[in-house]
Design a protein around this motif. Structure first.
Motif, mmCIF file in Angstrom:
data_model
loop_
_atom_site.group_PDB
_atom_site.id
_atom_site.type_symbol
_atom_site.label_atom_id
_atom_site.label_comp_id
_atom_site.label_asym_id
_atom_site.label_seq_id
_atom_site.Cartn_x
_atom_site.Cartn_y
_atom_site.Cartn_z
ATOM 1 N N ALA A 373 0.356 -4.502 5.554
ATOM 2 C CA ALA A 373 1.775 -4.178 5.382
ATOM 3 C C ALA A 373 2.218 -4.707 4.027
ATOM 4 N N ARG A 374 2.125 -3.868 3.014
ATOM 5 C CA ARG A 374 2.441 -4.284 1.642
ATOM 6 C C ARG A 374 3.397 -3.289 1.002
ATOM 7 N N ASP A 375 4.142 -3.763 0.039
ATOM 8 C CA ASP A 375 4.996 -2.875 -0.742
ATOM 9 C C ASP A 375 4.139 -2.109 -1.736
ATOM 10 N N GLY A 376 4.467 -0.864 -1.962
ATOM 11 C CA GLY A 376 3.733 -0.050 -2.911
ATOM 12 C C GLY A 376 2.678 0.813 -2.240
ATOM 13 N N PHE A 377 2.356 1.923 -2.868
ATOM 14 C CA PHE A 377 1.343 2.868 -2.381
ATOM 15 C C PHE A 377 1.628 3.304 -0.936
ATOM 16 N N ASN A 378 2.900 3.551 -0.656
ATOM 17 C CA ASN A 378 3.280 3.948 0.704
ATOM 18 C C ASN A 378 2.726 5.311 1.100
ATOM 19 N N GLU A 379 2.302 6.095 0.081
ATOM 20 C CA GLU A 379 1.709 7.383 0.402
ATOM 21 C C GLU A 379 0.412 7.225 1.197
#
Length: 444
Positions: A373-379
């Protein structure tokens, strides 16, 4: 009612019959008491002269939802008989399961007249699905055939879980021992009957009267339905005496000669008084406290049992005030102080260890898949939290690829996505740190 001036009827026993007779009772102002028609749609709100001297099926749905939630199952397949009895409960279950975030990905409906080949075909269809948790709602007559076929299909083995609703659970004493052999490891839920001196004395007289002078005579045990029938007769008898309805008659009778003409039925002059007297009747019956609330028997404690051999081993209890517990308490005399949080987060630790199908104590469960669960690369990976249930929702290209591969597998693979987060819902670390949890055998 027309020919004999009947002022009250005990029965009918089935939902379809009850719906018809309830309307007849309303027309003639004749109270109809049923000890086994459990449809939630037989409410006295729609049938004012119909009295359910049993708990309707909706009383058990929260207990079932809590039980499933306690074991952490997110998906359940319902299997019900295709009758009013079988179908009416499902609508109530859907609402109860939505409250605890449990999905019903598929509903299996089986006709009581189904051939074995038809049932086997449906079981093979269920075997190909991902979900291995099944909730069965049917009468004993169909269940006796169904569970034998379940075992023959290899679905009463490790990795599966089967749960019975209260109707079938309360009728197991009428099922042949050979059928019970095919139900090993099944869980059931049914109203709890407190053992009393009156009940013990009645059972002793029951066996003595039936077997006296009869060699090799086999008797069935007294189940909940039989005890509620007995209590219903007592309730009506007490109400008749209290209402003092001697020499009563029907008013506005039609003079037609036909014995089956429904239009010829008049209106009972004491029907409303008898109805109100029954509704206010209170006593300690063989099946428990006879206490009607709006024309229905007041909900009580449910017991949860595990079929092992020819016995039903009690593994716990449930009621609305205390939730799940290993020991039973008297719901009528003990006041509980339980927080809402405890009731919302039930745990299997509040139940005794069951033996699951396949003679194992290993709970049927899913493959747990850790998700960063990280911010960024949500695609690629995106973790969101449902504001209503606080449950995670995982999406993205990587998830889509995984599900597409899963769909191509020739066997089911139950699974769930578990975000790698702290108790506060924040990221617990990097992807490498997530992989290291496997080596450490950490269950997050």
């Amino acid at each position: 009612m027309k020919n004999e001036n009947v002022h009250a009827i005990i029965g009918p026993q089935r939902t379809t019959e009850a719906k018809f007779v309830a309307k007849l009772g309303e027309k003639a102002h004749v109270p109809i008491l049923s000890f086994s028609a459990t449809s939630p749609f037989l409410s006295p709100n729609h049938n004012p002269f119909f009295i359910q001297t049993t708990q309707d099926d909706s009383a058990q749905v929260k207990a079932l939802a809590t039980l499933i939630q306690a074991y952490g199952w997110r998906e359940v397949i319902t299997i019900n008989e295709d009758t009013d009895y079988g179908n009416d409960l499902i609508l109530c279950l859907i609402d109860a399961f939505q409250e605890v975030d449990v999905r019903l990905p598929y509903r299996s409906v089986i006709s009581p007249s189904s051939k074995e080949s038809d049932i086997l075909k449906e079981l093979n269809n269920l075997k190909e699905m991902q979900t291995r948790i099944f909730l069965v709602h049917m009468r004993a007559s169909l269940a006796s055939k169904f569970f034998v076929l379940v075992k023959n299909s290899g679905m009463m083995s490790e990795g599966y879980a089967w749960i019975m609703t209260q109707g079938l659970s309360s009728s197991l004493d009428t099922i042949d021992s050979k059928v019970l052999d095919s139900m090993q490891g099944v869980l059931g839920i049914r109203p709890y009957i407190q053992i009393s001196k009156g009940l013990e004395d009645f059972e002793r007289r029951w066996k003595t009267n039936l077997t006296s002078g009869k060699a090799n005579y086999k008797t069935f045990g007294l189940n909940l339905i039989g005890l509620q029938a007995y209590d219903s007769i007592w309730a009506l008898a007490m109400a008749v005496e209290k209402a003092n309805i001697d020499n009563s008659s029907f008013l506005k009778q039609n003079a037609r000669e036909s014995k089956v003409d429904l239009a010829a039925i008049g209106v009972s002059e004491i029907g409303l008084r008898l109805l109100n007297t029954i509704a206010s009747t209170r006593f300690q019956g063989l099946s428990g406290k006879f206490y009607l609330v709006k024309g229905q028997l007041k909900a009580s404690t449910f017991e949860i049992f595990n079929v092992i051999g020819q016995t039903k081993r009690i593994i716990g209890y449930w009621n609305t005030k205390k939730g799940l517990s290993k020991e039973v308490d008297d719901i009528y005399t003990i006041a509980y102080s339980v927080s809402k949080d405890n009731l919302k987060q039930p745990s299997k630790d509040n139940l005794k260890q069951p033996v699951w199908p396949g003679d194992t104590t290993n709970q049927p469960k899913k493959l747990r898949i850790g998700v960063p669960a990280r911010d960024g690369f949500n695609e690629f990976i995106k973790v969101e939290w449902c504001p209503r249930t606080n449950k995670p929702k995982v999406s993205g290209f990587s998830i889509d690829v995984f599900l597409a591969v899963l769909h191509m597998l020739p066997f089911p693979l139950p699974h769930e996505f578990v975000p790698y987060v702290t108790k506060n819902g924040q990221s617990a670390g990097t992807y490498d740190e997530l992989l290291y949890q496997i080596k450490l055998k950490v269950n997050f």
